[in-house]
Design an enzyme around this catalytic site. Structure first.
Site, PDB file in Angstrom:
ATOM      1  N   SER A   1      -9.366   2.097   3.089  1.00  0.00           N
ATOM      2  CA  SER A   1      -8.820   3.102   2.087  1.00  0.00           C
ATOM      3  C   SER A   1      -7.400   2.392   1.820  1.00  0.00           C
ATOM      4  CB  SER A   1      -7.452   3.823   3.332  1.00  0.00           C
ATOM      5  OG  SER A   1      -6.594   2.980   4.151  1.00  0.00           O
TER       6      SER A   1
ATOM      7  N   SER B   1      -9.658  -0.146   7.436  1.00  0.00           N
ATOM      8  CA  SER B   1      -9.053  -0.218   6.405  1.00  0.00           C
ATOM      9  C   SER B   1      -8.018  -1.324   5.433  1.00  0.00           C
ATOM     10  CB  SER B   1      -8.200   1.411   6.133  1.00  0.00           C
ATOM     11  OG  SER B   1      -8.015   2.551   6.170  1.00  0.00           O
TER      12      SER B   1
ATOM     13  N   LYS C   1       0.897  -0.767   0.586  1.00  0.00           N
ATOM     14  CA  LYS C   1      -0.006   0.195  -0.470  1.00  0.00           C
ATOM     15  C   LYS C   1       0.542   1.299  -0.154  1.00  0.00           C
ATOM     16  CE  LYS C   1      -3.367   2.300   2.557  1.00  0.00           C
ATOM     17  NZ  LYS C   1      -4.880   1.585   3.743  1.00  0.00           N
TER      18      LYS C   1
END
Length: 472
Positions: A163, A187, A86
Site C-alpha cells: 500500500s 506494503s 506515507k
C-alpha cells in the site's frame, strides 16, 4: 526540457553522499531541497506520488539546516536529508487521510514517535505520499485519491505496488531521497519490488507504531524505503531512535548495525525455493532469482532447498484473515455507510471482516503461535531464506485482479513475525525491476542487511527510469 545535471545529481544522491557533501560544505541542504521541489513540480503531475507537498515548510527547514551547518554544526548523518512520509503517519497540525477522500480534512493532533525521531535527527519533510485507502491493498491502486504511476513504464500504466505506493514511486523517481512505508502483508516490499527499491519489513518489536493509523494491530510494522542497503540501514537507525552522534560514530567506524554492511557472508546457510514454490513464479522472475542465488554462492554461502511446513499460500491466507478482522474493527464506520465515498475494491475486501467473530479471531491467533513454532523448528540449521519478493514483474493496471493479492511471498513473513529485506536484482530484458526477498528470524534485521549489502556489491551502477517523455 530535460533533467539538468544538478537535478540528476541531487535527485539520486544517497543519504551518505549528501551527508558528506553537507559536512564538507560543497553542498547545502537548501540546494537539494529546492532541486527536489523543482523535480516534484515537473514530474509529479504525471506520476502522482505525493498526496501533499510542504514546499514552504521544507524550504524553511532547509534554510535552518544551512545555518546550523555554518554555525552550531551538524546533528548527524540524517541532518538536511529530504524525506517523505506515507500518508498514514500522523504529523501534528497537518492532514493525514490514510488514503481516504472522506478524511481529506482530518488533522493530526500530534506527531508519532517515528516522525518525531526523523525530524529530531535533522530530516527535512517534503510532504506526504499516496497510499492505498486504509493501507489495505498490494497493487497500489486508489480509486478516489489517485493511483501513482510506476516510473518504469510511462507509456503503459503499471502497478506501483501497495500500500506504500506513493513512497515507492517518489523515491524511485528521485523526488525524495527516502521515505517511510508500513508493511502488514507486503506494503513496503511490494512497491519496493515493483519499483526497483530497497525496502525493509522489520519484526514486530523493532519499531513503534505509535502515531500511525492502524490496519492490523497484530501485524502492522513501519520501515524505511530507500535506493540502497546502506541508506536503509542508516534510516532504520534513525527510526529506531538512536542518538545522532552514536549513529554517526557507528557509521564512520563501521560498528554495531553498520558492521554488518562490511561483513563476510561466506559460511551462511541460506534456504531457497523448492520446486512447488518455483512454479508460482514467472520465467523472468526466476531468471533474476537464480542469478542472485548464484552471486551469493560465489561469495561463499551454502545453498539448500527449503520446504516450509505449510504452503506459503496458506500462510498468506492466514495473514489476510487476521488483517481483515482487525482492519474491519478499525475502519468499519467508514465502510458500513453506503453514502461514504470509498474505494470500492477496498470496501469489498474490508467488508469480508463483517462476518468474522471474536472467537474465530482468537483461534486464528492461537493457530498463528503454533504455526510460528512449527516454522521455526523446520528453519533450524538455516541462517536465512531467499525468495523472490514478487511472483511476476509489475503488471499493467488494466490487467490486475483486485480479488488476488500479489503478496504470495510477502504475507507469510508478516504472519510469522519474521523480518525481510526486499532489494532489486537484475532487471528483465524489457527493463522492468525484479526483486529478491531476504528473510530472517525476528530481530535479525542486521542479518538481512548483511546479506543484502554483500549481494548489492556484486551489481553495477543501477539504471534509472527515463523521464524524457514527461520532460520533453
Amino acid at each position: 526540457m530535460s533533467d539538468t545535471m544538478d537535478d540528476l545529481s541531487y535527485a539520486f544522491m544517497s543519504i551518505t553522499a549528501l551527508s558528506t557533501a553537507f559536512s564538507k560544505g560543497s553542498l547545502k541542504p537548501s540546494d537539494v531541497v529546492r532541486s527536489q521541489l523543482n523535480r516534484i513540480a515537473r514530474l509529479d503531475p504525471t506520476l502522482g506520488s505525493f498526496q501533499v507537498v510542504y514546499a514552504d515548510e521544507a524550504l524553511r527547514a532547509a534554510q535552518a539546516a544551512d545555518s546550523a551547518f555554518a554555525t552550531t554544526g551538524r546533528i548527524g548523518p540524517f541532518h538536511g536529508i529530504p524525506f517523505a512520509l506515507k500518508d498514514i503517519f500522523e504529523f501534528e497540525n497537518h492532514i493525514t487521510t490514510c488514503g481516504s477522500i472522506e478524511q481529506k480534512n482530518r488533522r493530526s493532533t500530534e506527531s508519532g514517535i517515528i516522525v518525531r525521531r526523523l525530524l529530531a535527527a535533522g530530516g527535512i519533510l517534503l510532504g506526504k505520499t499516496k497510499t492505498v485507502e486504509s493501507a489495505l491493498g498490494g497493487w497500489g491502486t486508489n480509486q478516489r485519491m489517485g493511483t501513482p504511476l510506476n516510473p518504469w513504464d510511462l507509456n503503459n500504466p503499471r502497478v506501483p505496488g501497495g500500500s506504500s505506493s506513493g513512497s515507492g514511486v517518489a523515491v524511485t523517481a528521485g523526488l525524495s531521497v527516502c521515505a517511510t512505508g508500513t508493511d502488514t502483508g507486503g506494503s513496503i516490499r511490494l512497491p519496493a519490488a515493483f519499483c526497483g527499491l530497497t525496502g525493509l519489513k522489520v519484526s514486530k518489536s523493532c519499531l513503534p507504531v505509535d502515531g500511525i493509523m492502524p490496519l492490523s494491530d497484530t501485524l502492522d510494522t513501519p520501515g524505511p524505503m530507500t535506493r540502497s542497503v546502506t541508506d536503509t540501514a542508516l534510516m532504520l537507525a534513525v527510526m529506531q531512535g538512536h542518538k545522532a552522534r552514536i549513529i554517526d560514530h557507528d557509521f564512520q567506524e563501521k560498528s554495531n548495525l553498520f558492521a554488518c554492511l562490511q561483513a563476510d557472508v561466506s559460511g551462511l546457510k541460506l534456504g531457497v525455493l523448492d520446486a512447488y514454490e518455483r512454479n508460482h513464479c514467472s520465467p523472468d522472475v526466476l531468471v533474476a532469482y537464480d542469478d542472485a542465488v548464484r552471486r551469493l554462492m560465489a561469495l561463499g554461502v551454502e545453498i539448500e532447498v527449503f520446504t516450509a511446513p505449510q504452503r506459503y499460500s496458506d500462510l498468506a491466507n492466514a495473514n489476510g484473515a487476521l488483517t481483515i478482522y482487525e482492519g474491519y474493527a478499525h475502519h468499519k464506520n467508514l465502510y458500513e455507510d453506503p453514502s461514504h465515498r470509498v474505494d470500492e475494491d477496498v470496501r469489498k475486501r474490508m467488508m469480508t471482516g463483517r462476518t468474522m467473530t471474536h472467537a474465530s479471531h482468537q483461534q486464528r491467533l492461537l493457530n498463528r503461535e503454533k504455526d510460528m513454532q512449527q516454522f521455526n523448528k523446520v528453519l533450524t540449521g538455516f541462517d536465512a531464506l531467499l525468495t523472490p519478493t514478487i511472483i511476476s514483474t509489475a503488471p499493467l493496471l488494466s490487467e490486475i485482479d483486485q480479488d488476488v493479492s500479489p503478496g504470495h511471498f510477502t504475507r507469510p513473513f508478516n504472519y510469522l513475525d519474521m523480518c525481510a529485506l526486499a532489494m532489486p536484482t537484475q532487471p528483465t530484458p524489457t527493463g522492468l525491476p525484479t526483486s529478491l526477498q531476504i528473510v530472517a528470524r525476528a530481530s535479525q534485521e542486521a542479518l538481512t542487511l548483511r546479506i543484502g549489502a554483500a549481494l548489492e556489491a556484486t551489481f553495477g551502477t543501477p539504471t534509472r527510469p527515463n523521464f524524457n517523455s514527461i520532460l520533453g
